[in-house]
Scaffold this motif. Structure first.
Motif, PDB file in Angstrom:
ATOM      1  N   SER A   1      -4.438  -9.150 -66.369  1.00 30.41           N
ATOM      2  CA  SER A   1      -4.137  -8.307 -67.259  1.00 30.41           C
ATOM      3  C   SER A   1      -3.559  -8.700 -68.521  1.00 30.41           C
ATOM      4  N   LEU A   2      -3.905  -8.440 -69.815  1.00 29.70           N
ATOM      5  CA  LEU A   2      -3.348  -8.810 -70.876  1.00 29.70           C
ATOM      6  C   LEU A   2      -1.832  -8.363 -70.979  1.00 29.70           C
ATOM      7  N   THR A   3      -1.323  -9.474 -71.708  1.00 27.48           N
ATOM      8  CA  THR A   3       0.157  -9.083 -71.887  1.00 27.48           C
ATOM      9  C   THR A   3       0.237  -8.460 -73.315  1.00 27.48           C
ATOM     10  N   GLN A   4       1.344  -7.930 -73.856  1.00 30.98           N
ATOM     11  CA  GLN A   4       1.460  -7.532 -75.185  1.00 30.98           C
ATOM     12  C   GLN A   4       0.772  -8.336 -76.266  1.00 30.98           C
ATOM     13  N   ALA A   5       1.208  -9.559 -76.046  1.00 34.97           N
ATOM     14  CA  ALA A   5       0.697 -10.618 -77.041  1.00 34.97           C
ATOM     15  C   ALA A   5      -1.005 -10.798 -76.946  1.00 34.97           C
ATOM     16  N   GLY A   6      -1.338 -10.663 -75.701  1.00 34.00           N
ATOM     17  CA  GLY A   6      -2.765 -11.112 -75.367  1.00 34.00           C
ATOM     18  C   GLY A   6      -3.720  -9.695 -76.041  1.00 34.00           C
ATOM     19  N   ARG A   7      -2.914  -8.502 -75.632  1.00 33.58           N
ATOM     20  CA  ARG A   7      -3.856  -7.534 -76.470  1.00 33.58           C
ATOM     21  C   ARG A   7      -3.902  -7.553 -77.907  1.00 33.58           C
ATOM     22  N   VAL A   8      -2.829  -8.084 -78.606  1.00 34.08           N
ATOM     23  CA  VAL A   8      -3.027  -8.435 -79.953  1.00 34.08           C
ATOM     24  C   VAL A   8      -3.974  -9.279 -80.502  1.00 34.08           C
ATOM     25  N   PHE A   9      -4.052 -10.350 -79.725  1.00 36.39           N
ATOM     26  CA  PHE A   9      -4.944 -11.473 -79.954  1.00 36.39           C
ATOM     27  C   PHE A   9      -6.226 -10.982 -79.602  1.00 36.39           C
ATOM     28  N   TYR A  10      -6.487 -10.291 -78.486  1.00 34.87           N
ATOM     29  CA  TYR A  10      -7.916  -9.689 -78.281  1.00 34.87           C
ATOM     30  C   TYR A  10      -8.347  -9.030 -79.608  1.00 34.87           C
ATOM     31  N   GLN A  11      -7.610  -8.081 -79.846  1.00 28.74           N
ATOM     32  CA  GLN A  11      -8.236  -7.269 -80.939  1.00 28.74           C
ATOM     33  C   GLN A  11      -8.489  -8.184 -82.053  1.00 28.74           C
ATOM     34  N   ARG A  12      -7.754  -9.273 -82.602  1.00 28.92           N
ATOM     35  CA  ARG A  12      -8.143 -10.000 -83.626  1.00 28.92           C
ATOM     36  C   ARG A  12      -9.283 -10.989 -83.287  1.00 28.92           C
ATOM     37  N   ALA A  13      -9.499 -11.286 -81.901  1.00 28.16           N
ATOM     38  CA  ALA A  13     -10.440 -12.198 -81.633  1.00 28.16           C
ATOM     39  C   ALA A  13     -11.654 -11.292 -81.728  1.00 28.16           C
ATOM     40  N   GLU A  14     -11.838 -10.231 -81.365  1.00 29.35           N
ATOM     41  CA  GLU A  14     -12.991  -9.435 -81.566  1.00 29.35           C
ATOM     42  C   GLU A  14     -13.317  -9.177 -82.975  1.00 29.35           C
ATOM     43  N   GLN A  15     -12.376  -8.951 -83.934  1.00 26.85           N
ATOM     44  CA  GLN A  15     -12.521  -8.967 -85.374  1.00 26.85           C
ATOM     45  C   GLN A  15     -13.303 -10.282 -85.902  1.00 26.85           C
ATOM     46  N   ILE A  16     -12.770 -11.404 -85.525  1.00 23.93           N
ATOM     47  CA  ILE A  16     -13.377 -12.695 -85.779  1.00 23.93           C
ATOM     48  C   ILE A  16     -14.596 -12.970 -85.513  1.00 23.93           C
ATOM     49  N   LEU A  17     -14.870 -12.404 -84.012  1.00 22.15           N
ATOM     50  CA  LEU A  17     -16.451 -12.691 -83.581  1.00 22.15           C
ATOM     51  C   LEU A  17     -17.468 -11.818 -84.121  1.00 22.15           C
ATOM     52  N   GLY A  18     -16.864 -10.642 -84.408  1.00 22.38           N
ATOM     53  CA  GLY A  18     -17.658  -9.694 -85.331  1.00 22.38           C
ATOM     54  C   GLY A  18     -18.086  -9.912 -86.603  1.00 22.38           C
ATOM     55  N   MET A  19     -17.094 -10.637 -87.345  1.00 21.43           N
ATOM     56  CA  MET A  19     -17.395 -11.086 -88.792  1.00 21.43           C
ATOM     57  C   MET A  19     -18.274 -12.341 -88.441  1.00 21.43           C
ATOM     58  N   LEU A  20     -17.873 -12.917 -87.684  1.00 14.93           N
ATOM     59  CA  LEU A  20     -18.966 -14.238 -87.549  1.00 14.93           C
ATOM     60  C   LEU A  20     -20.482 -13.744 -87.169  1.00 14.93           C
ATOM     61  N   GLN A  21     -20.438 -12.931 -86.476  1.00 14.67           N
ATOM     62  CA  GLN A  21     -21.764 -12.206 -86.050  1.00 14.67           C
ATOM     63  C   GLN A  21     -22.396 -11.751 -87.223  1.00 14.67           C
ATOM     64  N   ALA A  22     -21.698 -10.913 -87.902  1.00 14.71           N
ATOM     65  CA  ALA A  22     -22.089 -10.214 -89.207  1.00 14.71           C
ATOM     66  C   ALA A  22     -22.721 -11.060 -90.360  1.00 14.71           C
ATOM     67  N   ALA A  23     -21.784 -12.224 -90.445  1.00 14.22           N
ATOM     68  CA  ALA A  23     -22.093 -13.453 -91.543  1.00 14.22           C
ATOM     69  C   ALA A  23     -23.530 -13.900 -91.247  1.00 14.22           C
ATOM     70  N   ALA A  24     -23.588 -14.436 -89.939  1.00 16.42           N
ATOM     71  CA  ALA A  24     -24.911 -14.928 -89.508  1.00 16.42           C
ATOM     72  C   ALA A  24     -26.272 -13.841 -89.850  1.00 16.42           C
ATOM     73  N   SER A  25     -25.769 -12.639 -89.150  1.00 13.42           N
ATOM     74  CA  SER A  25     -26.849 -11.871 -89.478  1.00 13.42           C
ATOM     75  C   SER A  25     -27.395 -11.630 -90.927  1.00 13.42           C
ATOM     76  N   GLU A  26     -26.529 -11.593 -91.864  1.00  8.80           N
ATOM     77  CA  GLU A  26     -26.595 -11.376 -93.278  1.00  8.80           C
ATOM     78  C   GLU A  26     -27.489 -12.632 -93.830  1.00  8.80           C
ATOM     79  N   VAL A  27     -26.897 -13.834 -93.407  1.00  8.05           N
ATOM     80  CA  VAL A  27     -27.453 -14.955 -93.984  1.00  8.05           C
ATOM     81  C   VAL A  27     -29.056 -14.964 -93.515  1.00  8.05           C
ATOM     82  N   LYS A  28     -29.288 -14.565 -92.086  1.00  8.40           N
ATOM     83  CA  LYS A  28     -30.648 -14.821 -91.798  1.00  8.40           C
ATOM     84  C   LYS A  28     -31.674 -13.741 -92.510  1.00  8.40           C
ATOM     85  N   ASP A  29     -31.023 -12.375 -92.743  1.00 13.33           N
ATOM     86  CA  ASP A  29     -31.611 -11.515 -93.394  1.00 13.33           C
ATOM     87  C   ASP A  29     -32.080 -11.849 -94.517  1.00 13.33           C
ATOM     88  N   VAL A  30     -31.361 -12.654 -95.140  1.00 18.03           N
ATOM     89  CA  VAL A  30     -31.585 -13.021 -96.653  1.00 18.03           C
ATOM     90  C   VAL A  30     -32.713 -13.973 -96.488  1.00 18.03           C
TER      91      VAL A  30
END
Length: 291
Positions: A56-85
């Protein structure tokens, strides 16, 4: 720290076991455990609590997981936008919805969209309204279907459906045969199974409040944000549920007896939402036109 480690950590957090995460990532367990150890050493914090069967995630792990999700989401969005263009309508379109209402709207539109734009791939993530909002905020999806209300001013909305809430009992429960509606007094005499408030859905509270105002003490035996679990409890004869009509689509209609609730007006609205000021991909804009 690199993107690969973030993907590894998110898989571990979501699967709850190193073995399942390794299977999902198609790698062996020892190097995955080693990468987790390196990540904890670099951050200087413990991210997971381990035991013999799961982690199970520690409190620090939960915070890091939320940020990691955001980073991966932004990376995926950036790749999609570039390919779309560069190439037109392609890439990955990520969307979210509750299971029942999503099934009413999404499959048919994906089929139609795929015929027109065969190079677009979909990621369809399911969860309650609370989870869909989390996915939107972390940029893991571009838009999602939710039950209203949602925080004012934060999202663009496209209205979908306004529906009634019903009392739901086992089809073979002799007490309700031939009845099309229940009074609040009758509801107060049976155990109730309700949707959990964490889902952002407060409509059933109107029933409970009206009962309390009339001096009726509701017997709430269970709350859950899992519709299938609620209907399974009804099926076992544990109690009667109060649910939006669309949620019953996850089970055959003949399994349950549906009744209106007299004494209060119960309705709930749903909408497609996306973050204000966010640039939607061309695929997302075209998909929304199907609504």
């Amino acid at each position: 720290m690199d993107i690969r480690q973030l993907r590894y950590f998110c898989a571990i957090a979501e699967e709850g076991q190193i073995s399942r995460a390794a299977q999902r990532l198609h790698i062996a367990q020892p190097p995955l455990s080693y990468q987790l150890k390196l990540l904890e050493e670099e951050l200087g914090v413990k991210l997971v609590d381990r035991n013999t069967r799961s982690l199970s995630l520690t409190q620090a792990g939960r915070v890091f997981y939320q940020r990691a999700e955001q980073i991966l989401g932004m990376l995926q969005a950036a790749a999609s936008e570039v390919k779309d263009v560069e190439y037109g309508v392609n890439g990955i379109l990520a969307i979210g919805s509750p299971p029942a209402i999503g099934n009413m709207y999404i499959p048919e539109r994906i089929a139609r969209f795929h015929e027109e734009y065969p190079y677009v791939r979909f990621q369809w993530r399911e969860g309650n309204t609370f989870r869909v909002l989390e996915l939107l905020e972390s940029d893991m999806i571009e838009f999602g279907i939710v039950r209203l209300p949602v925080p004012a001013g934060a999202y663009e909305q496209l209205p979908l459906l306004t529906e009634s809430w019903l009392a739901v009992a086992r089809q073979d429960d002799a007490r309700w045969q031939g009845k099309n509606a229940l009074t609040l007094e009758e509801l107060g005499a049976v155990p109730l199974i309700l949707m959990h408030r964490q889902a952002g859905i407060y409509c059933h509270d109107m029933v409970v409040d009206e009962m309390k105002n009339k001096g009726i003490s509701p017997d709430i035996v269970c709350e859950s944000d899992n519709i299938s679990a609620i209907l399974a409890l009804v099926d076992k004869g544990i109690g009667m549920a109060i649910l939006p009509e669309s949620t019953l689509s996850v089970r055959p209609a003949e399994d349950f007896h549906r009744m209106a609730i007299s004494g209060c007006q119960l309705e709930s609205s749903s909408a497609i939402i996306w973050k204000k000021e966010k640039r939607l991909s061309r695929a997302a804009k075209l998909f929304l036109e199907l609504f």
